[in-house]
Every structure is written in structure tokens, then in C-alpha cells.
Design an enzyme around this catalytic site. Structure first.
Site, PDB file in Angstrom:
ATOM      1  N   ILE A 155     -82.098-100.495 -31.288  1.00 27.17           N
ATOM      2  CA  ILE A 155     -82.287-101.632 -30.470  1.00 27.17           C
ATOM      3  C   ILE A 155     -83.236-101.120 -29.227  1.00 27.17           C
ATOM      4  O   ILE A 155     -83.973-101.756 -28.730  1.00 27.17           O
ATOM      5  CB  ILE A 155     -80.935-102.283 -30.218  1.00 27.17           C
ATOM      6  CG1 ILE A 155     -80.448-102.783 -31.479  1.00 27.17           C
ATOM      7  CG2 ILE A 155     -81.022-103.322 -29.030  1.00 27.17           C
ATOM      8  CD1 ILE A 155     -78.758-103.101 -31.237  1.00 27.17           C
ATOM      9  N   ASP A 174     -80.893 -90.762 -23.286  1.00 24.01           N
ATOM     10  CA  ASP A 174     -80.256 -90.764 -24.795  1.00 24.01           C
ATOM     11  C   ASP A 174     -79.687 -89.064 -24.838  1.00 24.01           C
ATOM     12  O   ASP A 174     -80.405 -88.354 -24.247  1.00 24.01           O
ATOM     13  CB  ASP A 174     -81.010 -91.192 -25.797  1.00 24.01           C
ATOM     14  CG  ASP A 174     -80.435 -91.327 -27.110  1.00 24.01           C
ATOM     15  OD1 ASP A 174     -79.471 -90.621 -27.401  1.00 24.01           O
ATOM     16  OD2 ASP A 174     -80.481 -92.508 -27.475  1.00 24.01           O
ATOM     17  N   PRO A 206     -73.739 -96.959 -27.999  1.00 25.90           N
ATOM     18  CA  PRO A 206     -72.680 -97.268 -28.429  1.00 25.90           C
ATOM     19  C   PRO A 206     -71.229 -96.967 -27.674  1.00 25.90           C
ATOM     20  O   PRO A 206     -71.663 -96.295 -26.716  1.00 25.90           O
ATOM     21  CB  PRO A 206     -72.617 -96.403 -29.662  1.00 25.90           C
ATOM     22  CG  PRO A 206     -73.179 -95.175 -29.573  1.00 25.90           C
ATOM     23  CD  PRO A 206     -74.200 -95.637 -28.543  1.00 25.90           C
ATOM     24  N   THR A 232     -76.112-105.607 -23.474  1.00 25.86           N
ATOM     25  CA  THR A 232     -75.915-106.244 -24.692  1.00 25.86           C
ATOM     26  C   THR A 232     -75.288-105.451 -25.621  1.00 25.86           C
ATOM     27  O   THR A 232     -75.358-105.617 -26.863  1.00 25.86           O
ATOM     28  CB  THR A 232     -77.260-106.935 -25.406  1.00 25.86           C
ATOM     29  OG1 THR A 232     -78.125-105.648 -25.218  1.00 25.86           O
ATOM     30  CG2 THR A 232     -77.962-107.897 -24.429  1.00 25.86           C
ATOM     31  N   SER A 233     -74.693-104.281 -25.250  1.00 23.29           N
ATOM     32  CA  SER A 233     -74.293-103.045 -26.226  1.00 23.29           C
ATOM     33  C   SER A 233     -72.705-103.549 -26.477  1.00 23.29           C
ATOM     34  O   SER A 233     -72.443-104.318 -27.379  1.00 23.29           O
ATOM     35  CB  SER A 233     -74.584-102.029 -25.546  1.00 23.29           C
ATOM     36  OG  SER A 233     -73.956-101.021 -26.255  1.00 23.29           O
ATOM     37  N   ARG A 234     -71.872-103.016 -25.707  1.00 20.46           N
ATOM     38  CA  ARG A 234     -70.587-103.083 -25.732  1.00 20.46           C
ATOM     39  C   ARG A 234     -69.909-103.450 -24.234  1.00 20.46           C
ATOM     40  O   ARG A 234     -70.282-102.824 -23.415  1.00 20.46           O
ATOM     41  CB  ARG A 234     -69.639-101.901 -26.552  1.00 20.46           C
ATOM     42  CG  ARG A 234     -69.802-102.230 -28.099  1.00 20.46           C
ATOM     43  CD  ARG A 234     -69.129-103.206 -28.858  1.00 20.46           C
ATOM     44  NE  ARG A 234     -69.194-103.556 -30.039  1.00 20.46           N
ATOM     45  CZ  ARG A 234     -70.359-103.744 -30.767  1.00 20.46           C
ATOM     46  NH1 ARG A 234     -71.149-104.491 -30.169  1.00 20.46           N
ATOM     47  NH2 ARG A 234     -70.466-103.831 -32.183  1.00 20.46           N
ATOM     48  N   ASP A 258     -74.169-109.914 -22.496  1.00 15.88           N
ATOM     49  CA  ASP A 258     -73.721-110.552 -23.625  1.00 15.88           C
ATOM     50  C   ASP A 258     -72.364-110.262 -24.357  1.00 15.88           C
ATOM     51  O   ASP A 258     -71.921-110.854 -25.259  1.00 15.88           O
ATOM     52  CB  ASP A 258     -74.986-110.557 -24.817  1.00 15.88           C
ATOM     53  CG  ASP A 258     -74.500-110.962 -25.969  1.00 15.88           C
ATOM     54  OD1 ASP A 258     -74.399-112.403 -25.842  1.00 15.88           O
ATOM     55  OD2 ASP A 258     -74.771-110.421 -27.063  1.00 15.88           O
ATOM     56  N   GLU A 263     -63.429-109.067 -24.236  1.00 18.44           N
ATOM     57  CA  GLU A 263     -63.943-110.498 -24.499  1.00 18.44           C
ATOM     58  C   GLU A 263     -63.039-111.055 -25.913  1.00 18.44           C
ATOM     59  O   GLU A 263     -63.142-112.064 -26.274  1.00 18.44           O
ATOM     60  CB  GLU A 263     -65.333-110.138 -25.087  1.00 18.44           C
ATOM     61  CG  GLU A 263     -65.444-109.416 -26.412  1.00 18.44           C
ATOM     62  CD  GLU A 263     -67.007-108.999 -26.630  1.00 18.44           C
ATOM     63  OE1 GLU A 263     -67.964-108.814 -25.887  1.00 18.44           O
ATOM     64  OE2 GLU A 263     -67.180-109.305 -28.198  1.00 18.44           O
ATOM     65  N   HIS A 295     -71.743-112.890 -26.704  1.00 14.91           N
ATOM     66  CA  HIS A 295     -71.668-112.054 -27.991  1.00 14.91           C
ATOM     67  C   HIS A 295     -72.771-112.756 -28.837  1.00 14.91           C
ATOM     68  O   HIS A 295     -72.321-112.592 -30.102  1.00 14.91           O
ATOM     69  CB  HIS A 295     -70.513-111.633 -28.489  1.00 14.91           C
ATOM     70  CG  HIS A 295     -70.682-110.076 -29.064  1.00 14.91           C
ATOM     71  ND1 HIS A 295     -69.656-109.028 -28.948  1.00 14.91           N
ATOM     72  CD2 HIS A 295     -71.562-109.459 -29.681  1.00 14.91           C
ATOM     73  CE1 HIS A 295     -70.063-108.050 -29.573  1.00 14.91           C
ATOM     74  NE2 HIS A 295     -71.509-108.250 -30.222  1.00 14.91           N
TER      75      HIS A 295
HETATM   76  P1  NAD Z   1     -78.263 -96.674 -32.814  1.00 13.66           P
HETATM   77  O1  NAD Z   1     -77.449 -95.759 -33.273  1.00 13.66           O
HETATM   78  O2  NAD Z   1     -79.702 -97.012 -33.523  1.00 13.66           O
HETATM   79  O3  NAD Z   1     -78.761 -96.012 -31.215  1.00 13.66           O
HETATM   80  C1  NAD Z   1     -77.813 -95.784 -30.422  1.00 13.66           C
HETATM   81  C2  NAD Z   1     -78.341 -94.889 -29.545  1.00 13.66           C
HETATM   82  O4  NAD Z   1     -77.344 -94.511 -28.606  1.00 13.66           O
HETATM   83  C3  NAD Z   1     -78.603 -93.617 -30.324  1.00 13.66           C
HETATM   84  O5  NAD Z   1     -80.126 -93.102 -30.049  1.00 13.66           O
HETATM   85  C4  NAD Z   1     -77.609 -92.575 -29.721  1.00 13.66           C
HETATM   86  O6  NAD Z   1     -78.253 -91.160 -29.718  1.00 13.66           O
HETATM   87  C5  NAD Z   1     -77.461 -93.092 -28.298  1.00 13.66           C
HETATM   88  N1  NAD Z   1     -76.306 -92.784 -27.748  1.00 13.66           N
HETATM   89  C6  NAD Z   1     -75.251 -92.210 -28.240  1.00 13.66           C
HETATM   90  N2  NAD Z   1     -74.134 -91.600 -27.307  1.00 13.66           N
HETATM   91  C7  NAD Z   1     -74.778 -91.907 -26.009  1.00 13.66           C
HETATM   92  C8  NAD Z   1     -74.468 -91.395 -24.919  1.00 13.66           C
HETATM   93  N3  NAD Z   1     -73.327 -90.786 -24.445  1.00 13.66           N
HETATM   94  N4  NAD Z   1     -75.390 -91.584 -23.919  1.00 13.66           N
HETATM   95  C9  NAD Z   1     -76.488 -92.066 -24.080  1.00 13.66           C
HETATM   96  N5  NAD Z   1     -77.311 -92.400 -25.306  1.00 13.66           N
HETATM   97  C10 NAD Z   1     -76.046 -92.239 -26.450  1.00 13.66           C
HETATM   98  O7  NAD Z   1     -77.517 -98.350 -32.619  1.00 13.66           O
HETATM   99  P2  NAD Z   1     -78.249 -99.619 -32.209  1.00 13.66           P
HETATM  100  O8  NAD Z   1     -78.419-100.441 -33.712  1.00 13.66           O
HETATM  101  O9  NAD Z   1     -79.515 -99.441 -31.301  1.00 13.66           O
HETATM  102  O10 NAD Z   1     -77.178-100.356 -31.397  1.00 13.66           O
HETATM  103  C11 NAD Z   1     -76.716 -99.835 -30.143  1.00 13.66           C
HETATM  104  C12 NAD Z   1     -75.314-100.756 -29.802  1.00 13.66           C
HETATM  105  O11 NAD Z   1     -75.739-101.893 -29.470  1.00 13.66           O
HETATM  106  C13 NAD Z   1     -74.416-100.775 -31.026  1.00 13.66           C
HETATM  107  O12 NAD Z   1     -73.633 -99.539 -30.979  1.00 13.66           O
HETATM  108  C14 NAD Z   1     -73.745-101.879 -30.997  1.00 13.66           C
HETATM  109  O13 NAD Z   1     -72.461-101.555 -29.729  1.00 13.66           O
HETATM  110  C15 NAD Z   1     -74.512-102.852 -29.714  1.00 13.66           C
HETATM  111  N6  NAD Z   1     -74.725-104.136 -30.618  1.00 13.66           N
HETATM  112  C16 NAD Z   1     -74.632-105.310 -30.061  1.00 13.66           C
HETATM  113  C17 NAD Z   1     -74.900-106.402 -30.574  1.00 13.66           C
HETATM  114  C18 NAD Z   1     -74.825-107.872 -29.984  1.00 13.66           C
HETATM  115  O14 NAD Z   1     -74.803-108.811 -30.690  1.00 13.66           O
HETATM  116  N7  NAD Z   1     -74.473-107.821 -28.696  1.00 13.66           N
HETATM  117  C19 NAD Z   1     -75.352-106.397 -31.959  1.00 13.66           C
HETATM  118  C20 NAD Z   1     -75.618-105.138 -32.558  1.00 13.66           C
HETATM  119  C21 NAD Z   1     -75.410-104.085 -31.767  1.00 13.66           C
END
Ligand code: NAD
Length: 331
Positions: A155, A174, A206, A232-234, A258, A263, A295
Site C-alpha cells: 500500500i 520502514d 501493520p 488508513t492502516s490500523r 479510516d 472502532e 474503515h
Molecule cells: P505490507 O506487508 O505489504 O506492508 C507493510 C510494510 O510495513 C512492510 O514494508 C513492513 O516492512 C513495514 N513495517 C513493518 N513493521 C514496521 C515498523 N515497525 N515500522 C515501519 N514499517 C514497518 O502490507 P500492506 O498490504 O501494505 O498493508 C499495510 C497495512 O494496511 C496492513 O497491515 C493493514 O493493517 C492496513 N490495511 C488497511 C485497510 C483499510 O481498509 N483501511 C485495508 C488493508 C490493509
């Protein structure tokens, strides 16, 4: 296989029924969220299929396993809501949907940035009231702004591509660098530098013990006055109480969420006839420079279709004793 699908919405039924034509599983749809109390609904099913606000803790896993459930099929990429150790201890296979459409979340992120920067939410309300005054709606060009992306996975990379197209400077943080982001001109920096030098900070890491409340009072103190923060993560990546204080002082200039750390009891349901009991959330909604969506960043046809297809392919692989490659094991 017999699948008990929890937190089922009408759109889940639509997309899962369509995707299931290629698989022939037997799916029972339950509106209830999975908890230990609702786990008996899974009686006689092989698979419990869950979404992000289903509470799959050790107790729920024991309840499911005792009822013969052998697999947890997550309809999400994130898995912070699942106790993987407990699942392993009871011999449950856990599989997720690691990627569906990173563009859905990235584009929603861009939507929040543009709406906040150009105050589109306020303009929309004004025009409907017959108020065409521009005072208070002044924004900045996005071009030339510095966007700090925390988490540059699938993302984060899609977000980088969008803001690279806008002509922004990209900073990234990252634990593992993504060469595709570096290829777009992103400069990887330490978290403190990203906080200090970004006009817009967007979170795509994440939820883990390391990222829990990474946006806290100390982090906010390091940021530029008027910074825009997007999550938009968690929800729990952000300490909401701290960010509210920073909104009150103007340190945070705008906030797009988001996701929200509490939530579970709010999102995905129509609460419009109820009094919201969460005072922190209610305070957030009073700021003119805050936009909250429930969300929905993932909620595009392409993404929901892909979620249904991958989830059912994970179940079919399990049925055939094969690996889908999407299984999760405890670290
Ligand atoms: P991904 O695994 O492709 O990317 C996550 C990135 O975060 C990786 O590059 C990882 O190295 C990095 N990371 C891990 N720990 C870290 C830290 N301590 N500091 C910095 N970076 C760190 O995952 P993605 O598909 O890009 O999704 C990311 C997050 O988005 C998911 O974990 C989920 O929580 C969230 N998400 C939200 C929605 C939504 O509808 N709002 C939908 C899908 C995913």
C-alpha cells in the site's frame, strides 16, 4: 467445506456467492461478530471466516476448535486481531488475503489528503446551504509538498506512486526498504527525520507491539506545525487522545482517519439512531479539520472481489491438503 462466515454483510454474501461458483463450498452467513459467545454458531463447520473486527483471541479459538473448526480464513491482510499462537496450539490453520487491491487503500488515502487540503467536506456542506463564500477554504498545492510514508510495503508503494505523480517529495520509513519506492525518488530516513520534515504523514505499517501508538505525544512534538496526518492502516498506530491535544493547539493541522483504535464497537454498523458513548471519538468529530471514514478504504469492487476469490482459494487449498502460500504461523 462448510464455512461459517462471521460479520457477514449483504455485500459479503454477494461477492462470496459469486466467487464460490468456482469452488462449491457450503457457506453459512452470520451477521454476528465472532466472539467466544457467538463461536457456537460455527458448530459443525470446518472453517470460520472472519473480518478485521472479529475478536479471534485464545478463548474464541478454543471455542471454535472444540466445535470442530479446523481453519480460520481471514478476509483481510492484517492479522493483529488473531492469536496465532493459540491457533497453532489447537492445530488450526490460519490463512489471510495478503494482497487484494493496494490501490483501493492508496486511492482512499489520496482522497482524504485532497479533501482535507482543499476542504472539500466543508465546501460541500456550504454549497448545499447556499453559502458560496470562499473564506476559510484556502488550501495549499499538493505539488512540491513533502509526503512521509511510514510502511512502504504494497500500500505504501501505491501511495508513493500517486504522490510521485502529484510532484511531491517522498520520504519513507520502514524496517525494510522497498527498491520500487527508492526508484520513484523516495528518500529513506529515520522516523524522527520523517516526522520533522514531512508536511503530510501517512501510515501504512501493520499494527504490532513496535507500531502501537507510534504517533504519540512525543512524536507529535517532533512534527511540523500544521502537519497533516492520515491513518488508513490500523487505529492503534495513533494515540487518539494525544492527537486530539495536538489538534487543539494547531500542531496537527488536519487529520484523516479510516481506522480508529476503539472502532470495534462503532464501525460497520448503522449507529445513527444511537448516542455514541465514546467521548474521545465524539470529540474527534467536532473538529472542522478532521475527516473520519468507517474503515472503508478497502471497499472497492475490485478489492472485495479479490478478497472473496482469495479467501475461497485458501479454503480450497486447505481442503486439498495443499498450501496456498497465504498461511500464517506465529513468529
Ligand atoms: P505490507 O506487508 O505489504 O506492508 C507493510 C510494510 O510495513 C512492510 O514494508 C513492513 O516492512 C513495514 N513495517 C513493518 N513493521 C514496521 C515498523 N515497525 N515500522 C515501519 N514499517 C514497518 O502490507 P500492506 O498490504 O501494505 O498493508 C499495510 C497495512 O494496511 C496492513 O497491515 C493493514 O493493517 C492496513 N490495511 C488497511 C485497510 C483499510 O481498509 N483501511 C485495508 C488493508 C490493509
Amino acid at each position: 467445506m462448510k464455512i461459517a462466515l462471521f460479520s457477514a454483510k449483504p455485500y459479503d454474501r454477494r461477492f462470496f456467492d459469486a466467487a464460490n461458483e468456482a469452488h462449491g463450498h457450503e457457506i453459512a452467513y452470520f451477521e454476528a461478530r465472532l466472539t467466544c459467545e457467538t463461536a457456537p454458531l460455527a458448530d459443525g463447520h470446518d472453517v470460520a471466516c472472519v473480518f478485521v473486527n472479529d475478536f479471534v483471541d485464545a478463548a474464541a479459538i478454543v471455542c471454535l476448535a472444540d466445535r470442530g473448526v479446523r481453519m480460520l480464513a481471514l478476509r483481510s491482510a492484517g492479522f493483529n486481531h488473531v492469536d496465532l499462537e493459540a491457533a497453532e496450539a489447537r492445530g488450526l490453520t490460519v490463512a489471510r488475503v495478503p494482497a487484494y487491491s493496494p490501490y483501493s487503500i492508496a486511492e482512499h488515502t489520496a482522497g482524504l489528503v485532497l479533501a482535507l487540503e482543499r476542504k472539500i467536506h466543508r465546501a460541500h456542506a456550504r454549497v448545499r446551504e447556499g453559502n458560496f463564500a470562499l473564506e476559510g477554504l484556502l488550501g495549499h498545492d499538493i505539488r512540491g509538498r513533502t509526503v512521509g510514508i511510514v510502511g512502504t510495503g504494497k500500500i505504501g508503494e501505491a501511495v508513493a506512486s500517486i504522490f510521485s505523480g502529484f510532484g511531491c517529495n517522498l520520504l519513507g520509513y520502514d524496517v525494510r526498504e522497498n527498491p520500487a519506492c527508492a526508484g520513484m525518488g523516495m528518500t529513506y530516513v529515520g522516523l524522527e527525520t520523517l516526522f520533522r520534515d514531512s508536511d503530510i504523514i501517512t501510515l501504512h505499517a501493520p499494527l504490532t507491539p513496535e507500531t502501537h501508538h507510534m504517533i504519540n505525544a512525543g512524536a507529535l512534538d517532533k512534527m511540523r506545525d500544521g502537519v497533516m496526518i492520515i491513518n488508513t492502516s490500523r487505529g492503534a498506530l495513533v494515540d487518539t487522545a494525544a492527537v486530539i491535544e495536538a489538534l487543539k493547539t494547531g500542531r496537527v493541522g488536519s487529520l484523516g482517519l479510516d481506522v480508529y483504535e476503539e472502532e470495534e464497537d462503532l464501525f460497520f454498523e448503522d449507529q445513527s439512531s444511537r448516542i455514541i458513548q465514546d467521548d474521545v471519538f465524539s470529540r474527534l468529530l467536532t473538529f472542522p479539520n478532521v475527516i473520519v471514514t468507517g474503515h472503508q478504504a478497502f471497499f472497492t469492487v475490485e478489492a472485495v472481489q479479490a478478497i472473496a476469490e482469495t479467501t475461497l482459494a485458501n479454503v480450497t487449498a486447505f481442503e486439498n491438503g495443499e498450501s496456498s502460500g497465504n498461511e500464517l504461523v506465529p513468529k
